[in-house]
Scaffold this active site. Structure first.
Site, mmCIF file in Angstrom:
data_model
loop_
_atom_site.group_PDB
_atom_site.id
_atom_site.type_symbol
_atom_site.label_atom_id
_atom_site.label_comp_id
_atom_site.label_asym_id
_atom_site.label_seq_id
_atom_site.Cartn_x
_atom_site.Cartn_y
_atom_site.Cartn_z
ATOM 1 C CE LYS A 1 -16.496 -79.276 -6.450
ATOM 2 N NZ LYS A 1 -16.577 -78.700 -6.168
ATOM 3 C CB SER B 1 -13.782 -76.482 -8.585
ATOM 4 O OG SER B 1 -14.993 -76.288 -7.503
ATOM 5 C CB SER C 1 -17.884 -75.098 -8.088
ATOM 6 O OG SER C 1 -17.057 -74.116 -8.294
#
Lengths: 484, 94
Positions: A74, A149, A173
């Site tokens: 990420k 997210s 997330s």
């Protein structure tokens, strides 16, 4: 391709790491324009890492199960020499001069880093629509959001644009996008995985974890990520364990709690049914499933939307346009430089949370909001501890991960509350610092994945993985892949 | 509310156009209204939790560790001069 499967093929020299990496880049080139999961590709670096891994193997050496395996991070993980944007314009040109501990750990494991994955800006969002670089689409249906997210991570794993990925979880997330994309997502106990080199959102809640195609891979990835780090003062100083050790153990006699507050009105009937069926499955496997109560559940989201923005407003004060990142080209004085750089650099959702956080921390409001929320946090944590201890003696708690399957792009972007409520079942876990894992447990009639969440005691990731593995072995949800 | 938020926007070192301030005020009011439900709970005797896991001070040796590339730290700044970060003039001439 999964970590374990690929690792075995590499060991048997059926395929080389270079070939595998090249194959993934080809796939990324054809599918990423549709999905937008990758923000940065590291072709040169990855092929070099793959070559080195192949050379090691040729000499009969290996660094472990991740050696030569293509993964992606990420874009919140600080990677030395590789652009790290946090999906924000304010860090659009940021190339860190150092590696975060997790990035260094993956290098050491021999993993091949394909690139950096899209996300909501500064990890603030539940749909990946708040990225400064465009939304990610759900591989199961391109009209739908992948969750957030860590939406880029979830979509990339589901679409097999990497073998496994990392995510971060402040209020859900990792788990919510894992649920919405039909993969396994694990948020470890707060402090298990270092936060050094993780761009900070809300420091008392942030926790990194693996996002994978199955439970075994989750354990293998966690083995690389977990451990004490002197660079993070909240990192727990514990002996490292092999998280894969409990896989395959029977779950007979284990106690699983079903909290009634998680099966409320407003939850999608198909989600409810899938989780109820999963509860039956656990019973069939010999676990004892009983209803329980976590009475303060409905106060978790409001408490979170005080604590998280408050911490974020402090953490994001560092972006001043002076030392790194974006700087406005037209400022007459220093104040204007700060204000214009920040205003142009941050997107609307981040701005909203900074202002909200500044408000709840300001003189005259501190007691009514921030202190109150911290007290409510105590009550929420107590609910869980009681369920695990004398109250129910549960080994784990079973809930839906999200109240609905994935929703359509644009459906919730205008109403922050609607968006925030998609994390209603994951937020309490962060407030209590507990480990939580989402794994596939069904599909809606429209063909969208549904996930269940298992919540464990502090530091009991092994038990969660054991229970999750047992369920996975007796179902076939995790074997389904989207047709792209 | 709007006036209070104007102050917060300034404290947070942001400079928002009118339209944006209206949007922000509306959304903040909406969220605060929802947060009000915490008032239903009596928390007078409850201790606050700042971290879910209790941690004690993590002391470590106060030793100098070399950083591999200190020059890079300045070079990544939008504007730098030798080993300094460059900003607009802060002190006015009297």
């Amino acid at each position: 391709m999964k970590v374990k499967e690929l690792s075995e093929k590499l060991a048997a020299k059926k395929i080389s790491s270079v070939e595998i990496a090249q194959g993934y880049f080809k796939k990324i080139e054809s599918l990423n324009p549709k999905l937008n999961c990758y923000l940065i590709l590291c072709k040169e670096g990855a092929l070099k890492q793959a070559k080195e891994s192949d050379a090691r193997r040729a000499k009969g050496e290996t660094r472990g199960p991740l050696d030569g395996v293509p993964i992606a991070l990420k874009d919140i993980f600080v990677t030395g020499g590789v652009q790290t944007t946090c999906a924000s314009k304010i860090l659009g040109n940021y190339i860190p001069p150092y590696d975060g501990t997790t990035s260094a750990a993956f290098k050491k494991s021999g993993a091949v880093m394909l690139g950096k994955l899209n996300m909501d800006e500064f990890a603030m969002g539940s749909s990946n629509e708040f990225s400064a670089f465009g939304p990610v689409r759900n591989p199961w249906n391109l009209e739908y959001i992948p969750g957030g997210s860590s939406g880029g991570s979830a979509a990339a794993v589901a679409a097999d644009l990497c073998v496994a990925a990392t995510g971060t979880d402040t209020g859900g997330s990792i788990r919510q996008p894992a649920s919405l994309c039909g993969i396994v997502g694990m948020k470890p106990t707060y402090g298990r995985v270092t936060r050094y080199g993780l761009i900070a959102f809300a420091s008392s809640l942030d926790q990194a974890g693996p996002m994978t195609k199955d439970v075994t891979d989750s354990a293998l990835m966690l083995n690389v990520m977990a451990g004490h780090d002197p660079m993070d003062s909240t990192s727990l100083n514990l002996q490292t364990t092999d998280f894969a050790a409990s896989l395959g153990k029977s779950i007979k006699g284990l106690r699983i709690g079903l909290p009634k507050e998680y099966f409320i009105e407003g939850i999608d009937p198909e989600v409810k049914e899938s989780v109820a069926k999963a509860a039956k499955k656990f019973e069939e496997m010999g676990a004892i499933v009983e209803e329980t109560s976590l009475p303060h559940t409905k106060y978790a989201v409001p408490a979170y939307y005080i604590i998280a923005p408050a911490e974020a407003s402090a953490n994001l004060a560092r972006y001043d346009g002076v030392r790194y990142g974006y700087q406005t080209p037209d400022a007459e004085d220093l104040l204007e430089l700060y204000e214009k750089s920040r205003t142009h650099g941050f997107g609307p959702e981040v701005t909203l949370r900074i202002v909200l956080g500044t408000y709840v921390l300001s003189t005259g409001y501190y007691d009514a909001y921030y202190l109150k929320a911290q007290k409510v946090r105590t009550l929420i944590k107590k609910d869980f501890l009681e369920a695990f201890a004398s109250g129910g003696k549960f080994d784990a708690i079973l809930t839906p991960t999200a109240p609905t399957p994935a929703f359509k792009l644009g459906e919730k972007t205008d109403d922050p509350l609607k968006m925030y409520l998609s994390d209603i079942f994951t937020i309490p876990v962060n407030l209590a610092g507990l480990p939580g894992l989402s794994l596939p447990c069904g599909f809606s009639k429209a063909g969208l994945p549904i996930g269940l969440q298992l919540i464990g005691k502090h530091l009991d990731e092994e038990k969660l993985l054991q229970i999750a593995f047992a369920y996975e072995q007796s179902t076939e949800w995790h074997t389904r892949r989207p047709a792209l | 509310m709007r006036e209070v938020l104007e102050k917060m926007i300034h404290l947070a070192r942001l400079r928002l156009p009118d339209e944006e301030r209206n949007r922000l005020t509306k959304k903040t009011e909406h969220i605060l209204e929802y947060i009000e439900r915490l008032k239903e709970l009596n928390t007078d005797t409850i201790e606050p939790t700042s971290h879910a896991i209790e941690v004690v001070n993590a002391f470590r040796e106060d030793a100098v560790k070399p950083f591999s590339n200190p020059k890079k730290l300045v070079e990544i700044a939008p504007k730098s001069f030798e080993n300094l970060f460059e900003v607009p003039k802060v002190i006015n001439e009297g």
